[in-house]
Write an enzyme that holds these catalytic residues in place. Structure first.
Site, PDB file in Angstrom:
ATOM      1  N   GLU A  63       0.802  -1.222   0.000  1.00 15.41           N
ATOM      2  CA  GLU A  63       0.000   0.000   0.000  1.00 15.41           C
ATOM      3  C   GLU A  63       0.833   1.269   0.000  1.00 15.41           C
ATOM      4  OE1 GLU A  63      -0.661  -2.671   1.690  1.00 15.41           O
ATOM      5  OE2 GLU A  63      -2.805  -3.133   1.512  1.00 15.41           O
ATOM      6  N   HIS A 132     -11.144  -5.470  10.517  1.00 13.88           N
ATOM      7  CA  HIS A 132     -11.789  -5.545   9.204  1.00 13.88           C
ATOM      8  C   HIS A 132     -13.201  -4.990   9.230  1.00 13.88           C
ATOM      9  CE1 HIS A 132      -8.461  -8.363   8.649  1.00 13.88           C
ATOM     10  NE2 HIS A 132      -8.630  -8.238   7.350  1.00 13.88           N
TER      11      HIS A 132
END
Lengths: 341, 75, 328
Positions: A63, A132
């Site tokens: 990322e 998450h």
């Protein structure tokens, strides 16, 4: 001839991206599993087939590198759309987002543009646990230099995405997983919507009154718009008429619509799936209080996620998650009524 | 004449995941009208003809190969 | 380094237990999720990442470890937790979201933490690396000769945290073993499309430590490489990297349509089942009797069955318990 065609949020996003990619060769997409897989949350379905690997790029799990690259590409004439798979993953790459994407226009005195869209999945309620399921609206809205949008339905999703792609500033496009219309995750009735086939934009900084009312103002965004509407239905049966405002964008924030509504109703409930303290709910209430606290006939109420890591086990997660019942209770409190038994 | 749409999926049962037009809505020929999932894979169903849609199996309904999920036609 | 008879049997039992566990979990996971798959529904809601096929990576390394050695793992942790000796009842109860779970149901399958055997895992790719370095550091500061093992996927080898941790471990000569489970797929992206080098053991040299690549999920070769790495670490000679070519029989997550997998790949992988291979070897050449092997298998299955029963029978936490244990 207007079409009756309904799209899920994910298909609306993919359609928006596809239309802009057809119109402008500088638009390209990169992220994890956005190619052949079509995006874990289906935001890029069909794009690889149409545009090929050069413009629809699967990345390694890097990322910092690929979001940093997004910033650089945006500053070099391209219009990248980068996907951060889960907003929870921002920890590994935040510098590229908040110190570079958000600040390079300013650091260059407006001489550089950063036309990058960073799209990312938010939200929980389906037992995906603490790393998450987060929503994190405030984390990003708090950073000057980042525009932040969060659609609640497919019509807004397409318009906001096209606006985001055409914007020369960096836009964080926060889409809720539970609104996508995924075949493997339930979504509320109102998430899918009739979506025009042509290209259209929705300007940022324009909240929408999704349910007009006179007794109380409920301000919210994203998935919680649907919970607020469910609450409004429940309340209507008790003779309480709630006005529900869908903020649609956090930066820029449409404070005007909120203030006008509270001036009318005198009562305010703010709903957010993000952690309660130091967030969106506080910002809305502060905006009202510092404008004219006498508008309020009762103390404002917030319904947000408690300040805890998100628990996995279903009874605990459902206890913590804002829901229609909690919103209705909060409304009744502003009216000094007893909570439902 | 009503036109039937039927499942082109494999052996096990499937589920109607999404309808992209409302019951009674006008559907152009070739438009993606529904989405079916069979064994974790999704299939888009295209309208073989244009016309008014009548939904036979609603969203979340279970289907088998050959199940008519909807009809497009007049009346 | 070759395993003793006891070590062979131990590894076989750990692997058989992990395999049976994952297969049992796969079935339990689907309860309440058919005919329409809804990820939030059923007995075991949420995501599920199973490691069937990857057992040698856990057994072949953990056979060399002590309870005071730390192991950090990933979102696909069950086989490693089992090999490390995490309490199977509490682990299963945790995955079922029960009050009797390791964290009273707060963590679930991706967040299994057990201080008794120094095991923890994280759902964020690459984040197993830093804490292993820290555990190794702490052991040295406290005068222990403990080691720390960080498990990572081949996808994590492209994440910043991995690179920083390798450098730090080598720089400070810390007793860490980095174990990369190369199952070739980062969800839908093959290693060939994500990694600029063919095998990550070559990166070890770039970080100042020895690297080994084990092909073909070979339990005995893993045993050997891990044994050497652990010995080296315990002797104060510093970190090592081991990359293991392994395979996952299931999808990235349960419900994964796996459209990215070539036709027949899973069948081919099942044909070279590492557990069967080890069993044949230990009976033929390792001095283990068929009876002992059968007993070990039965005992492993019984333990798993008991753990699932325990989980099912246990109560859920009270909803309000969500508010507890935010702080120490």
């Amino acid at each position: 001839m207007a079409s009756d065609r309904v799209l899920t949020v994910s298909r609306a996003m993919a359609e928006a991206i596809g239309q802009e990619m057809r119109a402008d060769p500088n638009v390209f997409v990169m992220g994890e599993d956005i190619g052949a897989y079509g995006g874990i949350f289906a935001a890029t379905q069909g794009l690889l087939e149409e545009f090929g690997e050069e413009r629809v790029r699967d990345t390694p799990i890097s990322e910092t590198a690929f979001i940093g690259a997004g910033v650089g590409a945006a500053m070099s004439g391209m219009r990248p759309i980068v996907e951060l798979m889960f907003v929870d993953f921002f920890g590994v790459c935040m510098d590229a987002i908040y110190n570079m994407a958000a600040k390079n226009i300013y650091f260059s005195g407006g001489n550089f543009k950063v036309p990058m869209v960073l799209m990312t999945a938010t939200g929980g309620g389906y037992s995906d646990a603490g790393q998450h399921s987060q929503t994190l609206h405030a984390t990003f809205a708090h950073i000057p230099g980042l525009k932040v949008v969060a659609p609640s339905n497919a019509y807004d999703a397409k318009g906001l995405m096209i606006s985001a792609i055409r914007d020369d500033s960096p836009v964080l496009y926060m889409f809720h997983k539970g609104l996508q219309g995924l075949v493997w995750m339930a979504s509320p009735e109102g998430a899918a919507a009739v979506v025009p086939e042509d290209s259209y934009t929705i300007p940022f900084g324009q909240a929408k009154i999704v349910r007009p009312g006179k007794d109380v103002t409920i301000v919210t965004l994203s998935m919680m718009v649907h919970r607020a509407l469910e609450a409004a239905e429940m309340l209507a049966k008790e003779g309480i008429d709630a006005e529900v405002i869908d903020l649609r964008t956090l930066v820029p924030l449409d404070r005007q619509t909120v203030l006008q509504s509270v001036a009318k109703t005198g009562r305010l409930v703010v709903v957010d799936e993000d952690y309660q303290s130091y967030g969106v709910t506080a910002e809305i209430i502060a905006s009202v209080a510092e404008t004219d606290p006498t508008m309020l006939k009762a103390a404002p109420r917030r319904v947000a996620y408690p300040d805890i890591p998100i628990p996995y086990s279903r009874p605990m997660e459902q206890f913590a998650l804002p829901n229609a019942g909690k919103v209705a209770d909060a409304v009744r409190e502003t009216l000094d009524l007893k909570k439902a038994a | 004449m009503p036109d039937g749409l039927w499942d082109t999926a494999e052996i096990p049962e499937g589920v109607v995941a999404n309808w992209f037009y409302a019951d009674g809505g006008e559907v152009p020929k070739g438009a993606t009208v529904a989405e079916i999932t069979v064994e974790k894979t999704s299939y888009d169903i295209e309208a073989p003809e244009g016309g008014r849609l009548k939904i036979v199996v609603p969203k979340d309904g279970v289907v088998l190969p050959g199940t008519v999920i909807g009809k497009i036609g007049d009346g | 380094m070759a395993p003793t008879k006891d070590q062979l049997l131990w590894m076989y039992a750990a692997m058989a237990k992990a395999r049976y566990y994952e297969d049992t979990m796969a079935a339990a996971y689907m309860e309440g999720k058919a005919p329409k798959f809804d990820i939030g529904a059923g007995t075991v809601p949420g995501e599920m990442h199973l490691a069937a096929g990857q057992e040698p990576c856990a057994a072949g390394v953990c056979v060399h470890l002590r309870p005071d050695d730390a192991v950090t793992a990933t979102h696909r942790p069950h086989h490693v937790a089992i090999a490390k000796g995490v309490d199977l009842n509490k682990m299963t109860a945790e995955i079922f979201g029960k009050k009797t779970g390791l964290a009273g149901g707060r963590g679930g399958h991706m967040h299994l933490l057990d201080p008794k055997v120094n095991f923890s895992c994280s759902g964020i790719i690459g984040e197993s690396a830093g804490p292993a370095v820290g555990a190794a550091l702490a052991g040295g500061m406290a005068g222990r000769d403990s080691v720390a093992v960080a498990y990572l996927g081949e996808g994590a080898a492209n994440q910043g945290a991995f690179h920083e941790a390798l450098n730090l471990a080598a720089l400070w000569t810390l007793p860490v073993v980095f174990v990369i489970e190369d199952n070739a797929w980062g969800i839908s992206v093959h290693k060939a499309k994500s990694t600029a080098v063919k095998d990550n053991s070559v990166r070890a040299k770039g970080y100042g430590m020895p690297g080994a690549y084990i092909a073909n999920n070979d339990t005995l070769k893993i045993f050997d490489a891990a044994g050497k790495a652990v010995k080296r670490a315990r002797a104060g000679k510093g970190p090592s990297l081991i990359e293991i070519e392994t395979y996952r029989y299931y999808g990235h997550f349960q419900g994964d349509p796996e459209a990215y997998r070539p036709e027949g790949e899973v069948e081919k992988l099942k044909a070279k089942d590492p557990i069967e291979k080890l069993r044949k070897h230990m009976i033929k050449k390792g001095g283990v009797s068929k009876a002992d092997a059968d007993d070990a298998l039965e005992a492993a299955k019984a333990e798993v069955d008991a753990a699932f029963a325990f989980a099912r029978e246990s109560a859920y936490p009270a909803p309000r318990e969500a508010l507890d244990h935010v702080f120490a």
